[in-house]
Design an enzyme around this catalytic site. Structure first.
Site, mmCIF file in Angstrom:
data_model
loop_
_atom_site.group_PDB
_atom_site.id
_atom_site.type_symbol
_atom_site.label_atom_id
_atom_site.label_comp_id
_atom_site.label_asym_id
_atom_site.label_seq_id
_atom_site.Cartn_x
_atom_site.Cartn_y
_atom_site.Cartn_z
ATOM 1 N N ARG A 225 0.856 -1.186 0.000
ATOM 2 C CA ARG A 225 0.000 0.000 0.000
ATOM 3 C C ARG A 225 0.893 1.237 0.000
ATOM 4 O O ARG A 225 1.916 1.276 0.708
ATOM 5 C CB ARG A 225 -0.886 0.036 1.257
ATOM 6 C CG ARG A 225 -2.084 -0.887 1.199
ATOM 7 C CD ARG A 225 -3.128 -0.438 0.173
ATOM 8 N NE ARG A 225 -4.293 -1.322 0.120
ATOM 9 C CZ ARG A 225 -4.397 -2.405 -0.656
ATOM 10 N NH1 ARG A 225 -3.413 -2.747 -1.464
ATOM 11 N NH2 ARG A 225 -5.504 -3.124 -0.652
ATOM 12 N N GLU A 254 -3.564 7.543 -5.105
ATOM 13 C CA GLU A 254 -3.674 6.864 -6.397
ATOM 14 C C GLU A 254 -4.882 7.449 -7.104
ATOM 15 O O GLU A 254 -5.934 7.533 -6.492
ATOM 16 C CB GLU A 254 -3.872 5.360 -6.205
ATOM 17 C CG GLU A 254 -2.627 4.688 -5.656
ATOM 18 C CD GLU A 254 -2.775 3.191 -5.450
ATOM 19 O OE1 GLU A 254 -3.814 2.636 -5.839
ATOM 20 O OE2 GLU A 254 -1.854 2.587 -4.906
ATOM 21 N N HIS A 273 -1.002 0.319 -9.939
ATOM 22 C CA HIS A 273 -1.645 -0.665 -9.047
ATOM 23 C C HIS A 273 -2.185 -1.875 -9.829
ATOM 24 O O HIS A 273 -3.394 -2.105 -9.885
ATOM 25 C CB HIS A 273 -2.763 0.003 -8.225
ATOM 26 C CG HIS A 273 -3.066 -0.742 -6.945
ATOM 27 N ND1 HIS A 273 -3.428 -0.125 -5.773
ATOM 28 C CD2 HIS A 273 -3.053 -2.068 -6.649
ATOM 29 C CE1 HIS A 273 -3.626 -1.025 -4.831
ATOM 30 N NE2 HIS A 273 -3.411 -2.212 -5.352
HETATM 31 C C1 GLV Z 1 -4.927 -4.945 -4.001
HETATM 32 O O1 GLV Z 1 -4.171 -4.078 -3.725
HETATM 33 C C2 GLV Z 1 -5.621 -5.759 -3.071
HETATM 34 O O2 GLV Z 1 -5.613 -5.475 -1.851
HETATM 35 O O3 GLV Z 1 -6.209 -6.719 -3.527
#
Ligand code: GLV
Ligand code: GLV
Length: 311
Positions: A225, A254, A273
């Site tokens: 994260r 983000e 991401h």
């Molecule tokens: C992605 O970042 C998730 O937590 O699945």
């Protein structure tokens, strides 16, 4: 018949199982997430809610959804959801563990290798016409095989899968759990990979002090994260050369604005991401999400509750 708000279209046909079960699906069709006020309007009549990381589920949203029984987050992480507030209202929260572990660990290694061997720079030299000859001294990067990697956040699902890949590269792995000495590990590691969940305790875990503790020339990889890293301190560490590179699949915020100073720092590689973004992984995540919704709407325990993923 229950009413389910689905905040984003999903790959595959998992959502059909909701309508086949007789539920009424309100599918948000925008390419961008619903604005919080739009989300509030759509949950007013919802018994079930499918969210992604971009939807913030807080007390205000929960209060706007008096009939809500279940939230199924299309992610393994759930820092976008106020779990205590949901629990207090008897709303079950589910996530999608395990199915994205390998895809995310694979991407972690893709980032690690790309940063170590300077792939973005080298590839740009080709497309920009700067490749004139076999170069004896250009694009020299860092060794990976046999080096030391610190896996911050412990050997959980994804951290453990990264450790297994690291062993394939004959790397020494230092597993850094909650009670281990982070700075000591950072001082020894050539690569630092972040896999802790984002909580108030891990927010800015990699801060200025941590970045002063790292071994000079180390490479930071983050597929966890964005909030785990103080990005201002990170940019400084890259400018100073304390870190050789940072390869990030996650940022705070983000998307990261194109004029964010972090993007002007040297040797930074940022992806949008995409840790879980393979065709099969996303389809499996969709099915787990629907499994959670169907159970919650039936009043059954969720097969993949967020609570079980707490570490
Ligand atoms: C992605 O970042 C998730 O937590 O699945
Ligand atoms: C994430 O789910 C992890 O356990 O590392």
């Amino acid at each position: 018949m229950a009413h389910v708000f689905v905040s984003r279209g999903l790959a595959g046909d998992a959502l059909d199982r909701l309508t086949e079960a007789g539920h009424d699906v309100d599918l948000w069709t925008g390419n961008l997430p619903p604005h919080p006020t739009e989300l509030r309007d759509h949950v007013a009549a919802a018994h079930g809610l499918l969210t992604t990381l971009t939807e913030r589920v807080d007390e205000q949203l929960l209060d706007a959804a008096p009939q809500l029984q279940v939230i199924a987050n299309y992610a393994v992480g759930f820092d976008n959801i106020d779990i205590a507030a949901a629990e207090a209202r008897g709303v079950a929260v589910g996530v999608t563990p395990d199915v994205l572990t390998d895809a995310t660990a694979d991407l972690t290694f893709a980032l690690l290798l790309a940063a170590a061997r300077r792939l973005p720079e080298a590839a740009a030299a080709v497309t920009e016409g700067r490749w004139r000859s076999f170069e004896t001294q250009a694009w020299l990067g860092a060794d990976v095989t046999g080096q030391t990697i610190a896996i911050v956040g412990g050997a959980g699902r994804i951290g453990g899968a990264v450790a297994r890949r690291a062993r394939g590269f004959s790397m020494t792995t230092i597993i850094v759990g909650r009670n281990d000495n982070l700075h000591e590990a950072l001082a020894q590691a050539d690569f630092v990979s972040l896999h802790a969940p984002l909580t108030p305790a891990t927010h800015h875990l990699i801060d200025d002090a941590a970045l002063h503790a790292v071994k000079r020339g180390a490479i930071l990889v983050n597929t966890g994260r964005g909030g785990l890293v103080d990005q201002v301190a990170l940019a400084r560490a890259l400018h100073d050369g304390r870190l050789a590179a940072a390869a990030l699949d996650v940022t705070d915020p983000e998307p990261l604005p194109v004029d964010d100073p972090l993007l002007a720092a040297p040797n930074v590689l940022v992806l949008p991401h995409i840790g879980s973004a393979t065709h099969t992984t996303r389809a499996k995540m969709a099915h787990l999400t629907v499994d959670n919704l169907l159970a919650g709407l039936d009043g059954r325990p969720l097969p993949h509750p967020a609570a079980a993923s707490k570490k």
